[in-house]
Each structure stands twice: as structure tokens, then as C-alpha cells.
Design a protein around this motif. Structure first.
Motif, PDB file in Angstrom:
ATOM      1  N   MET A   1       0.667  -1.260  -0.117  1.00 60.11           N
ATOM      2  CA  MET A   1      -0.014  -0.210  -0.137  1.00 60.11           C
ATOM      3  C   MET A   1       0.905   1.236   0.025  1.00 60.11           C
ATOM      4  N   SER A   2       0.753   2.247  -0.983  1.00 61.70           N
ATOM      5  CA  SER A   2       1.524   3.282  -1.106  1.00 61.70           C
ATOM      6  C   SER A   2       0.851   4.496  -0.150  1.00 61.70           C
ATOM      7  N   VAL A   3       1.964   5.304   0.415  1.00 62.41           N
ATOM      8  CA  VAL A   3       1.488   6.213   1.534  1.00 62.41           C
ATOM      9  C   VAL A   3       1.902   7.537   0.747  1.00 62.41           C
ATOM     10  N   SER A   4       0.779   8.390   0.778  1.00 64.38           N
ATOM     11  CA  SER A   4       1.457   9.774   0.024  1.00 64.38           C
ATOM     12  C   SER A   4       1.954  10.624   1.098  1.00 64.38           C
ATOM     13  N   LEU A   5       2.593  11.788   0.666  1.00 58.81           N
ATOM     14  CA  LEU A   5       3.425  12.459   1.533  1.00 58.81           C
ATOM     15  C   LEU A   5       2.634  13.324   2.531  1.00 58.81           C
ATOM     16  N   ASP A   6       1.372  13.746   1.983  1.00 58.55           N
ATOM     17  CA  ASP A   6       0.467  14.408   3.085  1.00 58.55           C
ATOM     18  C   ASP A   6       0.102  13.339   4.247  1.00 58.55           C
ATOM     19  N   GLN A   7      -0.040  12.075   3.841  1.00 57.98           N
ATOM     20  CA  GLN A   7      -0.490  11.144   4.755  1.00 57.98           C
ATOM     21  C   GLN A   7       0.541  10.878   5.620  1.00 57.98           C
ATOM     22  N   LEU A   8       1.829  10.888   5.130  1.00 53.18           N
ATOM     23  CA  LEU A   8       2.991  10.594   5.845  1.00 53.18           C
ATOM     24  C   LEU A   8       3.334  11.830   6.677  1.00 53.18           C
ATOM     25  N   ARG A   9       3.287  13.180   6.596  1.00 55.40           N
ATOM     26  CA  ARG A   9       3.271  14.063   7.381  1.00 55.40           C
ATOM     27  C   ARG A   9       2.452  14.118   8.622  1.00 55.40           C
ATOM     28  N   GLY A  10       1.204  13.511   8.371  1.00 56.34           N
ATOM     29  CA  GLY A  10       0.318  13.571   9.348  1.00 56.34           C
ATOM     30  C   GLY A  10       0.396  12.589  10.549  1.00 56.34           C
ATOM     31  N   THR A  11       1.405  11.656  10.359  1.00 59.85           N
ATOM     32  CA  THR A  11       1.272  10.429  11.114  1.00 59.85           C
ATOM     33  C   THR A  11       2.293  10.979  12.552  1.00 59.85           C
ATOM     34  N   PRO A  12       1.836  10.245  13.645  1.00 58.70           N
ATOM     35  CA  PRO A  12       2.743  10.645  14.779  1.00 58.70           C
ATOM     36  C   PRO A  12       3.953  10.430  14.937  1.00 58.70           C
ATOM     37  N   GLU A  13       4.486   9.399  14.123  1.00 55.50           N
ATOM     38  CA  GLU A  13       6.184   9.242  13.966  1.00 55.50           C
ATOM     39  C   GLU A  13       6.584  10.142  13.264  1.00 55.50           C
ATOM     40  N   VAL A  14       6.265  10.774  12.354  1.00 53.85           N
ATOM     41  CA  VAL A  14       6.806  11.910  11.579  1.00 53.85           C
ATOM     42  C   VAL A  14       6.681  13.157  12.304  1.00 53.85           C
ATOM     43  N   ARG A  15       5.620  13.390  13.131  1.00 51.97           N
ATOM     44  CA  ARG A  15       5.511  14.693  13.786  1.00 51.97           C
ATOM     45  C   ARG A  15       6.647  14.706  14.693  1.00 51.97           C
ATOM     46  N   ARG A  16       6.752  13.460  15.461  1.00 52.26           N
ATOM     47  CA  ARG A  16       7.728  13.279  16.525  1.00 52.26           C
ATOM     48  C   ARG A  16       9.113  13.817  15.944  1.00 52.26           C
ATOM     49  N   ARG A  17       9.440  12.894  14.958  1.00 51.60           N
ATOM     50  CA  ARG A  17      10.654  13.289  14.214  1.00 51.60           C
ATOM     51  C   ARG A  17      10.944  14.961  14.029  1.00 51.60           C
ATOM     52  N   ALA A  18       9.852  15.519  13.324  1.00 52.37           N
ATOM     53  CA  ALA A  18       9.969  17.005  13.202  1.00 52.37           C
ATOM     54  C   ALA A  18      10.131  17.785  14.358  1.00 52.37           C
ATOM     55  N   ASN A  19       9.684  17.470  15.221  1.00 54.02           N
ATOM     56  CA  ASN A  19       9.391  18.136  16.737  1.00 54.02           C
ATOM     57  C   ASN A  19      10.876  18.044  17.196  1.00 54.02           C
ATOM     58  N   THR A  20      11.582  16.906  17.099  1.00 57.11           N
ATOM     59  CA  THR A  20      12.968  16.505  17.759  1.00 57.11           C
ATOM     60  C   THR A  20      13.858  17.576  16.850  1.00 57.11           C
ATOM     61  N   GLU A  21      13.816  17.623  15.386  1.00 56.94           N
ATOM     62  CA  GLU A  21      14.387  18.340  14.618  1.00 56.94           C
ATOM     63  C   GLU A  21      14.305  19.800  15.285  1.00 56.94           C
ATOM     64  N   VAL A  22      13.251  20.116  15.341  1.00 55.12           N
ATOM     65  CA  VAL A  22      13.044  21.608  15.725  1.00 55.12           C
ATOM     66  C   VAL A  22      13.506  22.036  17.225  1.00 55.12           C
ATOM     67  N   GLY A  23      13.687  21.170  18.223  1.00 52.06           N
ATOM     68  CA  GLY A  23      14.337  21.432  19.343  1.00 52.06           C
ATOM     69  C   GLY A  23      15.693  21.361  19.155  1.00 52.06           C
TER      70      GLY A  23
ATOM     71  N   PRO B   1       9.688   5.028   7.511  1.00 51.46           N
ATOM     72  CA  PRO B   1       9.212   4.132   8.773  1.00 51.46           C
ATOM     73  C   PRO B   1       7.590   4.197   8.876  1.00 51.46           C
ATOM     74  N   VAL B   2       7.045   5.476   8.755  1.00 50.93           N
ATOM     75  CA  VAL B   2       5.665   5.342   9.037  1.00 50.93           C
ATOM     76  C   VAL B   2       4.966   4.470   7.861  1.00 50.93           C
ATOM     77  N   ALA B   3       5.488   4.523   6.603  1.00 51.77           N
ATOM     78  CA  ALA B   3       4.810   3.497   5.549  1.00 51.77           C
ATOM     79  C   ALA B   3       4.783   2.115   5.965  1.00 51.77           C
ATOM     80  N   ARG B   4       5.828   1.734   6.894  1.00 49.30           N
ATOM     81  CA  ARG B   4       6.069   0.294   7.293  1.00 49.30           C
ATOM     82  C   ARG B   4       5.043   0.078   8.552  1.00 49.30           C
ATOM     83  N   ARG B   5       4.706   1.418   9.287  1.00 49.44           N
ATOM     84  CA  ARG B   5       3.750   1.289  10.335  1.00 49.44           C
ATOM     85  C   ARG B   5       2.194   1.097   9.727  1.00 49.44           C
ATOM     86  N   SER B   6       2.105   1.916   8.645  1.00 47.57           N
ATOM     87  CA  SER B   6       0.777   1.829   8.003  1.00 47.57           C
ATOM     88  C   SER B   6       0.422   0.467   7.532  1.00 47.57           C
TER      89      SER B   6
END
Length: 460
Positions: free
Chosen positions: A1-23, A445-450
Motif C-alpha cells: 500500500m502506497s502512502v502519500s506525502l500528506d498522509q506521511l506528514r500527518g502521522t505521529p512518528e513523522v510529527r515526533r521526528r519533526a519536533n525533535t529536529e525543531v528542538g 518508517p511510517v509507511a511500514r507502520r501503516s
């Protein structure tokens, strides 16, 4: 199953990584501004007047880089960009420190503003690389064009009109309009890594086969060693014609290391080491500049006021710094010629001591570790070799320059990545970091979770 970029951005794992990068980016800015303030206070007992403007510019650059990374490479490793940004910030502060030191001698040197401009361009190239290269595997299709372009770039400084050595012996610069200069070899290294990754991913089975015998050992067929010999000839050509020992070492080291990573055959390392040793011995026998470098390495104090002056001053800087350093702005970096480029690590050693240099090296170790983790988790052979090759060339450059200024190995005259003054090196390394970010995002990694979630729903 393919996961779009928009779907990927909205997942908890990607948000966590993005917040880590900001910090981590915020922490990098705080450390950089604190260092900048200490350097300013060492000159005058007031807060530097340009602190707010400097901090605002850094914050804007960090925000822009993060937003581009978050938008175009969701799920990427959250440590790569902050570490690179912190190293760049430390370099900017140290170059500003050199400006203050040179100003005390009325030299009129002002390198920090220009390096800040190069930083802005570097971040723009980082963003542009992610924007234009949505899928890094496209590079595999153009391997030969990229490889040819890299070789042409390596040879460009030999052209009689464009190439120059600026009186420093190594002919590695190209003049460009506007009074600027460029080192094509900095970008050629990346092109060669791309070509080697594509070539080795395709020929991996052939190069791994041990169908011949060499005494008691099973080794690959003789024709498999042809690419090693070709890389050897190219690196020798750079050494002979451009007189650049550092770049020659990097080119040959990149290919042998990537060949070993692709095949796991120690025979290539042994054969490559023998070729390098033979080439180094021949170069030492024939070329005076290689003899000079080796002589300085063996005994820099034999001509402490002449050819060994740089290295001697570097060793004195490390000795003066001791464990804790003399403090930001309290050293004498102006005593080391070309301190802002080849010897900036020595200036860090004097002012921050063993603790400061260890911290900088740990940042490089951490960046290298994340790069190799990216390689291990990459989904295909080309991606694995690309990430591993980029990480290796970055790490080897750090080892060569740090080893040179500390007299562990002969000095080669290359820059400390992301820290030393120089536009070519800084721009090329931001492109390198962007490629690592792109590969790290490709593992999704989020695609694998999905996918696991979809299987769970089906089972349910």
C-alpha cells in the motif's frame, strides 16, 4: 500500500521526528549565539551590537531549512540537519574570532560576513537539492553522465585560463566572474560517490565472486580489480598534476571503502592499500612537495621558522589550550597562517581545549553514526551505498585534516567540513547533508507502520 506525502506528514512518528529536529535546531542556535556573545565580550565588555540581527538570521535559516525538510522529506533523520547547522554555527563564530584577531594587526581581514553569505547559499542549496531531487534513485539512471562530469570537474583547474593555485602550490581552484574562486573537487567528490554507488550496486555479484586463487586465498577474478586500478590512476593524476595530496587520498579512499562495503571482500582493501602504498612511495621519491610534507610531519621543529612553522604553531596552540582552553577570544589564532581554513581546529583547541575539541569531534562522530544508520536502513543497494559513501567521504575528510593539524598523519591541506572558511566546501557539504536527508526519508518508517496497521485490520 502506497502512502502519500500528506498522509506521511500527518502521522505521529513523522510529527515526533519533526519536533525533535525543531528542538535540536533551537539548541544549536542557542549554543552558537552563546559562543558569539562570549567572543564579543572578550573584545569589549558589552553585549555585541549585532547579536539580535545575527540571531535572527540564524533562526530564519534554521526555520527555512526545517520547513523544507519537513515538507519535502517527511520522516527524515531528525539529527542530520541540526548537527550540520551547529557545526556551521561554530565555524562562523570561530571565523569571527579570527577576524577580531587579525583586526588587531590592522590586516583589514573580514571573513565572517562572507562566510555568512556562503551559509545562506548553502542552506538554499540544501533546500534546492530536496526540491529538485524528490527521488534520489533517479541518480542511478545518470551514473555515467554524473561520473564523467565529476572527472571533468576534477580536471578543470588544469585549464590554463580558468585554473589557478593562488601561489599555494596546489592547483585546485577555478576563477569565476566577480572575483570569486571555486574548488570543483569539492563537488566532484559527491559526483564520484554517486557514480561508485550506482556502479557497485550493479556489479556487486561479479565483484563479490571469489573464483580465483592467490596462494591459499580465494579472491575475485583479475578483471574485478580493474576499477580499483582506474581509481588509483585518477587519484595519482590529481596528485601529480594538481599537486593535491588530500583530494588524491579522498578519491582513492572513497572507492576502496565503498568497494569493501559492497562486497565484504578484504582482498580489495589489501590490494588497494598496496597500490596506495606504492603510489605514495613513488610520489615521495619523485615530487619535492610530497617530500616536504613528509619531512614536516616527521620533524616540524627542524625548520620551525620556515616550512614547519604552521604545524609548530598548531602544536603550540593545542598545548596552550590544555584541557579546558584559554576561553573564547583569549587565544592567539592569528599566529597560525591560514588558521581560518586548514588550521581552524587548532584555534578551537587553543580556546576551548581538549574538552571543546572532543565536543566537536563527538558531533562529527554522531553525524557519521546517523549517516551509517541511514545506509543500513536504506531500502535498496544503491541507496545503501550512496548513504555509506557520502558518510565515509565526510568522515575521512574530518580524519585527514584533524590528523594533519595534530601531527598524527602528514598534513594534506584540506578543510574541516562545515567549520572551516570556504564557500566551495560549505556548499558541497550542504548538498551532501541534503542527500543523506533524502535517503533517510526514503526508508519511510511510517509507511511500514501503516502496512502493519493494514495487516492488523485485515486479520481483525
Amino acid at each position: 500500500m502506497s502512502v502519500s506525502l500528506d498522509q506521511l506528514r500527518g502521522t505521529p512518528e513523522v510529527r515526533r521526528r519533526a519536533n525533535t529536529e525543531v528542538g535540536l535546531l533551537v539548541l544549536a542556535i542557542i549554543i552558537t549565539l552563546s559562543a558569539y556573545t562570549l567572543v564579543g565580550l572578550a573584545q569589549e565588555p558589552v553585549i555585541p551590537a549585532g547579536l539580535l540581527a545575527y540571531g535572527g538570521a540564524l533562526a530564519a535559516l534554521a526555520a527555512a531549512a526545517h520547513l523544507v525538510s519537513r515538507r519535502l522529506a517527511p520522516g527524515a533523520d531528525p539529527l542530520l540537519l541540526p548537527i550540520a547547522f551547529l557545526l556551521n554555527g561554530i565555524g562562523l563564530v570561530m571565523i569571527r574570532r579570527v577576524d577580531f584577531a587579525e583586526a588587531s594587526r590592522d590586516s583589514g581581514l573580514e571573513l565572517a560576513p562572507l562566510q555568512t553569505i556562503w551559509t545562506i547559499v548553502g542552506v538554499a542549496l540544501f533546500a534546492g537539492t530536496l526540491l529538485l531531487l524528490r527521488d534520489h534513485t533517479v541518480l542511478d539512471r545518470y551514473r555515467y553522465i554524473i561520473g564523467l562530469a565529476a572527472v571533468v570537474a576534477l580536471m578543470t583547474p588544469l585549464l590554463p585560463v580558468l585554473g589557478t593555485d593562488f601561489g599555494r602550490g596546489s592547483r585546485i581552484w577555478v576563477r569565476i566572474p566577480g572575483g570569486f574562486s571555486l574548488q570543483p573537487g569539492e563537488f566532484a567528490k559527491i559526483g564520484l560517490v554517486v557514480f561508485f554507488a550506482a556502479y557497485l550496486a550493479e556489479k556487486r555479484a561479479l565483484l563479490s565472486a571469489a573464483t580465483s586463487r592467490l596462494g591459499p586465498l580465494h579472491v575475485p577474478p583479475a578483471r574485478a580489480f580493474g576499477p580499483v586500478a582506474l581509481a588509483w590512476f585518477i587519484s595519482l593524476g590529481v596528485l601529480v598534476f594538481e599537486r593535491d595530496l588530500g583530494l588524491s587520498l579522498l578519491i582513492f579512499g572513497i572507492f576502496v571503502a565503498m568497494l569493501y562495503m559492497a562486497t565484504g571482500r578484504l582482498a580489495y582493501v589489501v590490494f588497494g592499500g598496496a597500490l596506495f602504498g606504492a603510489g605514495a612511495l613513488a610520489s615521495w621519491s619523485v615530487f619535492s612537495h610530497v617530500q616536504t610534507r613528509v619531512s614536516i610531519w616527521l620533524d616540524p621543529f627542524a625548520d620551525a621558522q620556515g616550512s614547519g612553522f604552521q604545524l609548530v604553531q598548531s602544536l603550540f596552540a593545542f598545548g596552550t589550550g590544555g584541557v579546558a582552553g584559554v576561553g573564547w577570544g583569549q587565544g592567539n589564532p592569528e599566529l597560525i597562517p591560514d588558521v581560518e581554513t586548514d588550521f581552524i581546529f587548532s584555534a578551537i583547541g587553543e580556546e576551548l581545549g581538549l574538552l571543546g575539541t572532543t565536543a566537536v569531534l563527538l558531533l562529527y562522530f554522531l553525524l557519521a553514526g546517523r549517516g551509517f544508520v541511514t545506509a543500513l536502513r536504506a531500502p535498496d543497494d544503491f541507496s545503501k551505498l550512496l548513504a555509506a559513501g557520502l558518510t565515509f567521504v565526510f568522515s575521512l575528510q574530518v580524519f585527514v585534516i584533524v590528523g594533519g593539524v595534530s601531527r598524527l598523519i602528514p598534513l594534506t591541506g584540506i578543510t574541516l567540513p562545515l567549520v572551516s572558511y570556504g564557500g566551495s566546501s560549505l556548499l558541497a557539504n550542504y548538498v551532501l547533508i541534503a542527500l543523506l536527508v533524502r535517503v533517510s526519508a526514503a526508508r519511510a518508517p511510517v509507511a511500514r507502520r501503516s502496512a502493519r496497521a493494514d495487516l492488523a485490520r485485515i486479520d481483525g
